[in-house]
Scaffold this motif. Sequence first.
Motif, mmCIF file in Angstrom:
data_model
loop_
_atom_site.group_PDB
_atom_site.id
_atom_site.type_symbol
_atom_site.label_atom_id
_atom_site.label_comp_id
_atom_site.label_asym_id
_atom_site.label_seq_id
_atom_site.Cartn_x
_atom_site.Cartn_y
_atom_site.Cartn_z
ATOM 1 N N ARG A 122 -15.297 -59.277 54.727
ATOM 2 C CA ARG A 122 -15.015 -57.987 55.503
ATOM 3 C C ARG A 122 -14.297 -57.130 54.233
ATOM 4 N N THR A 123 -14.499 -56.125 54.111
ATOM 5 C CA THR A 123 -13.798 -55.257 52.780
ATOM 6 C C THR A 123 -13.147 -54.019 53.458
ATOM 7 N N ARG A 124 -12.275 -53.519 52.616
ATOM 8 C CA ARG A 124 -11.503 -52.197 52.987
ATOM 9 C C ARG A 124 -11.607 -51.522 51.696
ATOM 10 N N PHE A 125 -11.865 -50.488 51.560
ATOM 11 C CA PHE A 125 -11.575 -49.544 50.443
ATOM 12 C C PHE A 125 -11.147 -48.179 50.969
ATOM 13 N N PHE A 126 -10.763 -47.173 50.051
ATOM 14 C CA PHE A 126 -10.533 -45.917 50.245
ATOM 15 C C PHE A 126 -11.516 -44.922 49.307
ATOM 16 N N ILE A 127 -12.107 -43.879 50.055
ATOM 17 C CA ILE A 127 -12.799 -42.904 49.054
ATOM 18 C C ILE A 127 -11.848 -41.541 48.978
ATOM 19 N N GLU A 128 -11.724 -41.255 48.035
ATOM 20 C CA GLU A 128 -11.158 -39.853 47.620
ATOM 21 C C GLU A 128 -12.338 -39.167 46.882
ATOM 22 N N GLY A 129 -12.110 -37.720 47.492
ATOM 23 C CA GLY A 129 -13.199 -36.846 47.199
ATOM 24 C C GLY A 129 -14.099 -36.337 48.056
ATOM 25 N N ASP A 130 -14.957 -35.559 47.746
ATOM 26 C CA ASP A 130 -16.008 -34.956 48.847
ATOM 27 C C ASP A 130 -17.212 -35.378 48.306
ATOM 28 N N ALA A 131 -17.829 -36.278 49.362
ATOM 29 C CA ALA A 131 -19.439 -36.903 49.146
ATOM 30 C C ALA A 131 -19.720 -37.040 50.629
ATOM 31 N N PRO A 132 -21.028 -37.085 50.835
ATOM 32 C CA PRO A 132 -21.442 -37.129 52.164
ATOM 33 C C PRO A 132 -21.611 -38.610 52.332
ATOM 34 N N ILE A 133 -20.841 -39.272 53.491
ATOM 35 C CA ILE A 133 -20.957 -40.618 53.823
ATOM 36 C C ILE A 133 -21.433 -40.991 55.195
ATOM 37 N N LEU A 134 -22.454 -41.863 55.182
ATOM 38 C CA LEU A 134 -22.861 -42.449 56.442
ATOM 39 C C LEU A 134 -22.699 -44.179 56.581
ATOM 40 N N ASN A 162 -22.118 -57.804 54.803
ATOM 41 C CA ASN A 162 -23.392 -57.336 54.731
ATOM 42 C C ASN A 162 -23.642 -56.230 55.408
ATOM 43 N N GLU A 163 -22.732 -55.243 55.621
ATOM 44 C CA GLU A 163 -22.810 -54.075 56.158
ATOM 45 C C GLU A 163 -23.154 -52.919 55.116
ATOM 46 N N ARG A 164 -23.879 -52.003 55.340
ATOM 47 C CA ARG A 164 -24.481 -50.951 54.242
ATOM 48 C C ARG A 164 -23.384 -49.701 54.663
ATOM 49 N N ILE A 165 -23.488 -48.664 53.617
ATOM 50 C CA ILE A 165 -22.938 -47.603 53.728
ATOM 51 C C ILE A 165 -23.638 -46.844 52.616
ATOM 52 N N ILE A 166 -23.650 -45.410 52.808
ATOM 53 C CA ILE A 166 -24.241 -44.398 51.903
ATOM 54 C C ILE A 166 -23.113 -43.685 51.491
ATOM 55 N N ILE A 167 -23.001 -43.536 50.436
ATOM 56 C CA ILE A 167 -21.837 -42.370 49.835
ATOM 57 C C ILE A 167 -22.720 -41.620 48.789
ATOM 58 N N GLY A 168 -22.717 -40.443 49.213
ATOM 59 C CA GLY A 168 -23.503 -39.576 48.008
ATOM 60 C C GLY A 168 -24.772 -39.905 48.246
ATOM 61 N N SER A 169 -25.488 -40.521 47.279
ATOM 62 C CA SER A 169 -26.884 -40.614 47.008
ATOM 63 C C SER A 169 -27.250 -42.374 47.058
ATOM 64 N N VAL A 170 -25.924 -42.850 46.951
ATOM 65 C CA VAL A 170 -25.993 -44.509 46.742
ATOM 66 C C VAL A 170 -25.855 -45.231 48.069
ATOM 67 N N VAL A 171 -26.805 -46.082 48.082
ATOM 68 C CA VAL A 171 -26.333 -47.065 49.217
ATOM 69 C C VAL A 171 -25.446 -48.566 48.490
ATOM 70 N N ILE A 172 -24.619 -48.833 49.336
ATOM 71 C CA ILE A 172 -23.792 -49.765 48.901
ATOM 72 C C ILE A 172 -23.867 -51.008 50.016
ATOM 73 N N ARG A 173 -24.026 -51.911 49.777
ATOM 74 C CA ARG A 173 -24.075 -53.194 50.559
ATOM 75 C C ARG A 173 -22.726 -54.284 50.148
ATOM 76 N N ASN A 174 -22.231 -54.489 51.431
ATOM 77 C CA ASN A 174 -20.964 -55.339 51.352
ATOM 78 C C ASN A 174 -21.385 -56.802 51.074
ATOM 79 N N ASP A 175 -20.413 -57.706 50.519
ATOM 80 C CA ASP A 175 -20.647 -59.037 50.364
ATOM 81 C C ASP A 175 -20.393 -59.634 51.581
ATOM 82 N N GLU A 176 -20.287 -60.906 51.613
ATOM 83 C CA GLU A 176 -20.131 -62.061 52.672
ATOM 84 C C GLU A 176 -18.614 -61.625 53.541
#
Length: 130
Positions: free
Chosen positions: A26-38, A10-24
């Motif tokens: 733990r998830t691991r993924f890789f970000i390729e490219g240049d975008a603001p991440i919080l 259920n953790e959230r992350i902002i990538i660019g102008s999009v808010v992504i919320r994780n499911d139930e």
Amino acid sequence: MALKVELKPNERIIIGSVVIRNDEQRTRFFIEGDAPILREKDILTPATADSPAKKIYLAVQLMYLAGSATHQHEVYFQLVRDFLQAAPSALPHVSEINNCILSSELYKGLKSAKKLIAYEAELIENAKRV
């Protein structure tokens, strides 16, 4: 090289102008490219920016997410002027943030703004003791 991100359930992350919320799970993924991440722990909202230093952080956060130091420029400098008027001893912290903004290192500016939030908490704690 890709940035590896692990999200808690259920953790959230902002990538660019999009808010992504994780499911139930733990998830691991890789970000390729240049975008603001919080990550969620670094995100402030207008409702959680409940102190002058946090409002400064929010302004820098909005600059970072917009990818532009001129975004929120007027708001940021008004907040800084008001803060320094109340706490002139914060000038070194504000100068550090300003230098990051001027050199377009907005993520570093966020880290410096976190130091300002900690300094503000220290000032408030000292004032309570007196």
